[in-house]
Design an enzyme around this catalytic site. Structure first.
Site, PDB file in Angstrom:
ATOM      1  N   LYS A  18      -8.562  26.353  46.420  1.00  0.00           N
ATOM      2  CA  LYS A  18      -8.198  24.864  45.985  1.00  0.00           C
ATOM      3  C   LYS A  18      -8.741  24.814  44.643  1.00  0.00           C
ATOM      4  CE  LYS A  18      -7.696  22.128  50.211  1.00  0.00           C
ATOM      5  NZ  LYS A  18      -8.259  21.067  51.265  1.00  0.00           N
ATOM      6  N   SER A  24      -7.525  16.799  54.267  1.00  0.00           N
ATOM      7  CA  SER A  24      -8.262  16.974  52.993  1.00  0.00           C
ATOM      8  C   SER A  24      -8.041  16.431  51.634  1.00  0.00           C
ATOM      9  CB  SER A  24      -8.541  18.487  52.601  1.00  0.00           C
ATOM     10  OG  SER A  24      -7.306  18.989  52.132  1.00  0.00           O
TER      11      SER A  24
END
Length: 356
Positions: free
Chosen positions: A294, A249
């Site tokens: 996140k 990611s």
């Protein structure tokens, strides 16, 4: 003993008993929480995250932070009390264990998979960044893996560059298998290789490695027990130094950091930008898991803008923390354009995530 006191004592003892039972009862869940966030333009553990040599680099400012999610290990056993606490927390997410670790993955298997995905994301990040800068990217055939117990074990190693087989140059992974299967089992094959430890060294010497073929278990063809694959080559060394991080990611943020260091334009203009997203060789940004966590990690670190993969936007915009703007991106070029708008203060031009 007064009835009121007895009732209070009984209730207290019952509560303690329930808590003890809750601690002892295992539940099939895992927990996700906001993880560390690292500025790809800066240092981590005293070392630059992005290390580029053999090419002029330029000063940078601000932040281009990659973000992570912290998860409980595959061998961690959660109890009922921990699960309830996670469900009640605003910053943690409790999910079925099988969501994070399908097919009863061991800790070693999960770590290996994360490491492989992280390595691939770094490679794609470099390719996408160099393509965006119109710099050349080459390719070569390498040993991707060696099958344990097969003839090549101990002779060829993952990362060895295969230049030729029996003196015939190879340019595609499929060439290796074709040349090996021209032999009968028991015959020798000569590989011309650059050892993995020297693979990135300019002008590295080749060496010849002889491997005796064996018969494949499913038919009579000759094999040596390697998997050949393509690896990219770069016009100058680019190293990404970031330990204890796995998965794909961070790819987009690595690409942006590389572009920033290789161009005279200061991409952020001193602003604090964070983000996430996978990236492929052509600069397409893909969705990731744990997006709300996140964003929390980025917000808590001080980010004002969060570059969000287009396919994550609906989830990301459900309940984000205040004070951070979610910017929708689908490609590396989208991200670069967004940074231009942020740098120049053209905030009305930013494509924002909206609730789906």
């Amino acid at each position: 003993m007064p009835r009121r006191t007895a009732t209070l004592l009984t209730s207290t003892l019952l509560l303690i008993a329930l808590l003890c039972v809750g601690v002892l009862i295992p539940v099939p869940y895992s927990e996700m929480s906001p993880g560390p966030t690292v500025n790809t333009l800066g240092d981590n553990d005293g070392q630059p995250v992005l290390q580029i040599s053999g090419r002029k680099t330029y000063p940078t400012s601000g932040n281009l932070n990659m973000t992570t999610v912290r998860v409980t290990g595959s061998d961690y056993t959660m109890n009922l009390v921990e699960a309830v606490a996670g469900w009640l927390s605003d910053d943690d997410v409790v999910v079925p264990h099988s969501t994070l670790y399908p097919d009863n993955q061991t800790a070693q298997q999960a770590n290996q998979e994360d490491a492989e995905e992280f390595s691939q994301s770094q490679d794609s990040a470099k390719v996408a960044a160099l393509k965006a800068l119109h710099l050349p990217v080459g390719s070569q055939v390498v040993v991707g893996a060696v099958v344990k117990g097969d003839p090549a074990e101990g002779k060829l190693h993952a990362g060895d560059v295969i230049k030729a087989v029996d003196g015939t140059a190879v340019t595609q992974p499929g060439d290796v298998a074709k040349l090996v299967t021209k032999h009968k089992p028991g015959q020798d094959v000569v590989f011309t290789v650059i050892p993995a430890k020297n693979a990135g060294t300019s002008g590295a010497a080749t060496q010849q490695v002889t491997v005796r073929t064996a018969k494949a278990s499913d038919n009579s063809r000759a094999i040596v027990g390697i998997q050949a694959q393509t690896a990219h080559t770069y016009p100058f060394p680019i190293n990404i130094q970031l330990a204890n991080v796995g998965g794909p990611s961070a790819g987009m943020m690595f690409s942006l950091g590389i572009v920033d260091k290789l161009t005279p334009t200061d991409l952020t203009g001193g602003k604090f930008v964070a983000g996430t997203g996978t990236i492929d060789d052509n600069g397409t940004v893909g969705p990731i898991g744990g997006i709300p966590l996140k964003i929390i990690a980025a917000h808590d670190a001080g980010a004002k803008y969060f570059l969000t993969p287009k396919d994550n936007c609906a989830e990301a915009s459900q309940n984000p923390p205040s004070g951070i703007r979610l910017v929708e991106v689908a490609t590396l070029n989208d991200s670069l354009n967004a940074l231009t708008d942020i740098r120049e203060g053209k905030l009305s031009a930013l494509p924002s995530c909206t609730k789906g």
